[in-house]
Design a protein around this motif. Structure first.
Motif, short mmCIF file in Angstrom:
data_model
loop_
_atom_site.label_atom_id
_atom_site.label_comp_id
_atom_site.label_asym_id
_atom_site.label_seq_id
_atom_site.Cartn_x
_atom_site.Cartn_y
_atom_site.Cartn_z
N GLY A 1 25.86 -17.45 16.55
CA GLY A 1 24.59 -18.16 16.58
C GLY A 1 24.75 -19.64 16.30
N ARG B 1 20.64 -16.39 18.09
CA ARG B 1 21.72 -15.48 17.72
C ARG B 1 21.85 -14.38 18.77
N GLN C 1 28.36 -11.01 16.73
CA GLN C 1 27.18 -11.86 16.88
C GLN C 1 27.58 -13.30 16.58
#
Length: 219
Positions: free
Chosen positions: A70, A52, A68
């Protein structure tokens, strides 16, 4: 990659990039870009290990936008077997004072799509049997966080946070109606954690957040 990863990941990434460019056109000393990594996600034996990474762009003394993204990895032996999928987490931060390293509150939205196998442990006529099957989940969560940046030196930053919110889970199992009826009719010796992983249908739960991120400033 599962769930059309490229198309769904690309749009929020482009939105964040556009926001970063437009907000950073008038440079001041308060503006900076920080790249982040969530190290604990690499060791998650419950949800599955994931990589991530993200970024934060602060465009004045108080406000910042964050993103973010991931993807799941398979090197760790987790409760969810061979997890695959992705997540995106855009957000807004409001810093509580004008100092660079300080406390903040944040509002984040998370969208996650994941597939994995689960090994169900059933009890039939007092005899244990096992059944492995696939599951798919879509999760949306909105979370309010409280955290603080800590200066580690040489442009490295520690970002710790706690948070509370709400999440909606849409979960499906690769089972026939007969298999579902059978599984639901017999007992199991699953742990509480395993029972949460094997649940099917639409569910709403509190979203509890506790974690750290490592950041590197590019200002």
């Amino acid at each position: 990659m599962v769930f059309g990863f490229k198309k769904k990941f690309l749009f929020p990434a482009l939105v964040f990039a556009w926001s970063t460019v437009t907000m950073g056109q008038n440079d001041t000393k308060d503006k900076y870009l920080m790249l982040t990594l969530a190290p604990l996600a690499l060791l998650d034996i419950y949800d599955g290990a994931s990589l991530r990474g993200g970024a934060e762009f602060r465009f004045n003394e108080r406000l910042a936008v964050t993103f973010q993204g991931g993807t799941y990895l398979k090197y760790l032996n987790a409760t969810k077997i061979d997890p695959e999928g992705y997540l995106v987490r855009p957000g807004i931060k409001y810093y509580l004072s004008k100092r660079k390293y300080q406390r903040y509150i944040a509002l984040e939205w998370m969208h996650k799509e994941q597939s994995y196998d689960f090994l169900d442990k059933l009890i039939v006529d007092e005899v244990g049997v096992e059944k492995q099957y696939g599951m798919k989940r879509k999760i949306n969560a909105v979370t309010v966080k409280y955290g603080k940046l800590v200066n580690l030196g040489s442009q490295w930053v520690l970002d710790w946070y706690v948070g509370l919110g709400i999440r909606r889970i849409d979960s499906q199992a690769d089972l026939s109606s007969e298999e579902i009826e059978y599984i639901d009719s017999v007992g199991n010796d699953c742990t509480m954690q395993e029972n949460l992983i094997r649940q099917r249908g639409n569910m709403i739960y509190p979203d509890l957040a506790l974690g750290v991120k490592i950041g590197y400033e590019l200002n």
